[in-house]
Write an enzyme that holds these catalytic residues in place. Structure first.
Site, PDB file in Angstrom:
ATOM      1  N   ARG A  28       0.496  -1.098   0.245  1.00 22.33           N
ATOM      2  CA  ARG A  28       0.003   0.329   0.219  1.00 22.33           C
ATOM      3  C   ARG A  28       0.962   1.498   0.085  1.00 22.33           C
ATOM      4  NH1 ARG A  28      -4.741  -1.107   1.745  1.00 22.33           N
ATOM      5  NH2 ARG A  28      -5.563   1.283   3.279  1.00 22.33           N
ATOM      6  N   ASN A 102      -5.871   5.659   9.471  1.00 20.80           N
ATOM      7  CA  ASN A 102      -5.199   5.759   8.171  1.00 20.80           C
ATOM      8  C   ASN A 102      -5.768   7.039   7.836  1.00 20.80           C
ATOM      9  OD1 ASN A 102      -4.827   5.599   5.806  1.00 20.80           O
ATOM     10  ND2 ASN A 102      -6.002   4.160   5.374  1.00 20.80           N
ATOM     11  N   LYS A 498       2.195   4.256 -17.308  1.00 25.76           N
ATOM     12  CA  LYS A 498       2.683   3.117 -17.033  1.00 25.76           C
ATOM     13  C   LYS A 498       4.521   3.595 -15.925  1.00 25.76           C
ATOM     14  CE  LYS A 498       1.017   0.961 -15.149  1.00 25.76           C
ATOM     15  NZ  LYS A 498      -0.528   1.176 -14.616  1.00 25.76           N
TER      16      LYS A 498
HETATM   17  O1  M6R Z   1      -7.832   0.981  -7.592  1.00 26.94           O
HETATM   18  P1  M6R Z   1      -8.867   1.997  -8.115  1.00 26.94           P
HETATM   19  O2  M6R Z   1      -8.772   1.376  -9.520  1.00 26.94           O
HETATM   20  O3  M6R Z   1      -9.655   3.146  -8.108  1.00 26.94           O
HETATM   21  O4  M6R Z   1      -6.994   3.020  -8.831  1.00 26.94           O
HETATM   22  C1  M6R Z   1      -7.267   4.319  -9.308  1.00 26.94           C
HETATM   23  C2  M6R Z   1      -6.024   4.680  -8.956  1.00 26.94           C
HETATM   24  O5  M6R Z   1      -5.164   5.073  -8.428  1.00 26.94           O
HETATM   25  C3  M6R Z   1      -4.886   3.918  -9.852  1.00 26.94           C
HETATM   26  O6  M6R Z   1      -5.367   3.197 -11.216  1.00 26.94           O
HETATM   27  C4  M6R Z   1      -3.699   4.035 -10.407  1.00 26.94           C
HETATM   28  O7  M6R Z   1      -3.352   5.349 -11.405  1.00 26.94           O
HETATM   29  C5  M6R Z   1      -2.398   3.125 -10.304  1.00 26.94           C
HETATM   30  N1  M6R Z   1      -1.237   3.463  -9.830  1.00 26.94           N
HETATM   31  C6  M6R Z   1      -2.000   2.773 -12.166  1.00 26.94           C
HETATM   32  O8  M6R Z   1      -0.905   2.608 -12.252  1.00 26.94           O
END
Ligand code: M6R
Length: 619
Positions: A28, A102, A498
């Protein structure tokens, strides 16, 4: 975002289990870690800035006495830098209790001033410590239990939190509460457990209760009780989670990201194959745990518009969903950043399906967007990977993506699963509304089956070696531009995201047709441009971008199945042919591998990229 674990056992020591839980939650993102164990009449706390290994070294050097009750935390600094003092758990001035948190306590300055005026001494710069002292104050004021002290304290708090606290007085008391960031609990005869997410609990139980906002939960071995902050008792159903403990490991791979990239052929099968109904030329959107998923024909036929809201990679899947739903089911689709949608007072037409897309189902902006859409009369629906998540619980209709736990911070398999889920939804919408007939439906679902061997080919050793070589040649590029057109434009956005996330190289994604409106000024020798181009409607348009970049001395890496573009480029990464609708599922694989290989060659911490958290549960 911060990780929370806690346990109370009938007998035995809780420490190893807590540390194991914290290790599971490492993904996380965090910058300090700590644990607190209950001692009769008090607590012992150990906390360290840096990785969990530092905390473990410290615990080995000076062990804590065994205890059957404890809590642990990985902190992602918000208020106060990542130091030992600011690490959680925190305690009150009499060290009777320990607390982890948190989220953000918005009125912490006022609370701090009030408590200091009453003689309380603070030892950290965190917002959390005020809550620990508030609990102490409620115990001084004869709160009959820690749970009641927490309920009283939370009535004074403004903000977003998942919080866990414990004390070991006459009894072992473990409590937690939620307002915003998720927290879930599991109960077995041997002990009761809490965690920020399911992965921390599955070593103990797969029957999980997800707390709702405003819940306070009291845990003891073999039992739990959930109340609201006003003390009224509520029942919360438990959800059976099918994820395995081994899903949380890296297997034979050096990084979670690489493991998850290689899982994608299986993800395709899990997300799509059991849903295909060849006899009807259709799909079922339901799921074992969710029946028909809420997708009745009446709902599907009543939709006049779709509004997608999501963040990051999930947003890119949302852009692809727009092409699919408009193209296949002929329903107009709008797509917005969840963080923008929630504050722009959107005008939403009647009969709008509000489609939130999220891997975790806990992203704060996505949840807020979805709640707003519901308030404005839309039907809330979701494409989501986590069965019991808040987004799933708050949606009337859900397509579960079944990708399994995604631990790598850079989302890969969840994206592919979201795109496939959007394709299934588009087919079902088209079939339910009579836009797609049985024969067309059959053709569309058969295309899905053809993807698996293509995905396997893209992940074969030879193909990966080819991408490693390309990565080696572009490692020191001045920057990267990713271009795509039509349904592959969002793939370009995803490729750029990415690369920047894990390699920290500057990368921008654009619709290829926009290049001449500005970004072309960046093209010069040393600049690398990835053109994603598969055979289809706009292939010849994107092909001209390859020529324009090369004419200006830029280097082009072409990814896709358009033979002419591949022949024109400096580097050609050929992708097997598929239907244009499904080409994003294949084209994104080389982009994921390219980012991974560049990041690896640059020595980056791929699974824990700087400044990023896997799940963004606060604004
Ligand atoms: O858990 P979620 O799909 O809602 O998260 C959304 C974005 O925080 C997540 O896709 C983020 O952009 C990633 N790090 C992309 O690789």
């Amino acid at each position: 975002m911060c990780g929370i674990v806690g346990a109370v056992l009938t007998e035995g020591s809780v420490l190893e289990g807590l540390l194991g839980g914290l290790r599971v939650l490492e993904y996380r993102g965090y910058d300090s870690a700590g644990v607190a164990l209950g001692l009769e009449g008090g607590v012992s706390i150990r906390r360290k800035a840096g990785r969990i290994e530092k905390l473990e070294d410290d615990l080995r050097a000076v062990p804590l006495a065994d205890s059957p009750i404890g809590i642990g935390h990985t902190r992602w600094a918000t208020h106060g830098p990542p130091t030992d003092e600011n690490a959680h758990p925190h305690t009150d001035n009499q060290r009777r209790l320990a607390l982890v948190h948190n989220g953000i306590i918005e009125n912490h300055s006022e609370l701090r001033a009030e408590l200091e005026a009453e003689g309380v001494t603070f030892s950290s710069g965190t917002d959390t410590e005020a809550l620990a002292h508030l609990l102490g104050r409620e115990l001084d004021r004869s709160a009959p239990s820690l749970a009641e002290a927490l309920r009283r304290a939370l009535r004074l708090v403004h903000g977003y939190y998942a919080v866990a606290a414990m004390r070991f007085g006459d009894e072992k008391e473990l409590v937690c509460a939620r307002q915003g960031p998720p927290i879930c609990v599991g109960v077995t005869p041997e002990g009761s457990y809490l965690g920020s997410d399911v992965l921390a609990l599955i070593p103990h139980t797969r029957d999980i209760v997800f707390l709702e906002d405003g819940d306070v939960c009291e845990l003891a071995p073999g039992r739990m009780e959930v109340t609201r902050i006003d003390g009224s008792v509520v029942q919360r159903a438990s959800h059976h989670v099918s994820w395995e403990e081994a899903d949380a490991g890296k297997g034979v791979y050096p990084h979670y990201m690489l493991k998850e990239i290689h899982e994608q052929p299986d993800v395709l099968a899990r997300t799509a194959f059991s849903r295909i109904d060849e006899a009807r030329g259709d799909v079922n959107l339901g799921h074992d745990e969710l029946g028909d998923g809420g997708w009745s024909d009446a709902l599907l036929q009543s939709i006049d518009r779709v509004q997608v809201a999501a963040c990051g990679t999930a947003l890119h899947a949302g852009y692809i969903a727009r092409y699919l739903i408009e193209g296949l089911a002929r329903i107009p689709v709008d797509v917005d950043y969840a963080s923008e949608f929630r504050y722009r007072d959107p005008v939403l037409a009647p009969n709008t399906l509000a489609l939130a897309i999220s891997q975790s189902g806990e992203t704060a902006d996505t949840l807020a967007a979805q709640r707003l859409a519901r308030e404005k009369g839309c039907t809330p629906a979701a494409i989501c990977n986590v069965a019991g998540s808040t987004l799933v619980r708050e949606s009337d209709a859900v397509v579960l993506t079944n990708a399994g736990p995604e631990i790598g911070v850079a989302s890969t398999k969840a994206f592919v699963a979201q795109v496939i889920a959007a394709y299934l939804l588009a087919v079902r919408l088209g079939r339910a509304r009579g836009v797609i007939d049985r024969v067309q439906g059959l053709e569309l679902v058969r295309e899905l089956r053809l993807l698996r061997p293509s995905l396997e080919r893209l992940l074969s050793e030879d193909h990966v070696a080819e991408i490693k070589a390309v990565a080696g040649r572009h490692l020191n590029a001045k920057g990267f531009m990713f271009l795509g057109r039509g349904i592959n434009y969002p793939v370009a956005l995803e490729g750029a995201l990415k690369l920047k996330e894990i390699s920290y190289m500057h990368a921008e994604g654009y619709p290829a047709g926009e290049m001449k409106h500005g970004p072309i000024a960046l093209i010069e020798p040393g600049m690398s441009t990835v053109v994603v181009n598969s055979r289809g409607l706009v292939a010849d348009k994107a092909r001209s971008n390859v020529e324009q970049v090369r004419a200006r001395g830029g280097q082009v890496i072409c990814v896709g199945s358009d033979p002419e573009s591949l022949a024109l480029a400096d580097e050609a990464i050929e992708v097997p042919r598929s239907s244009e609708w499904l080409s994003p599922v294949l084209n994104v694989i080389p982009l994921q591998l390219l980012s991974y290989e560049i990041a690896r060659l640059r020595g980056c911490d791929i699974d824990k990229p700087r400044n990023l958290a896997k799940s963004v549960t606060v604004e």
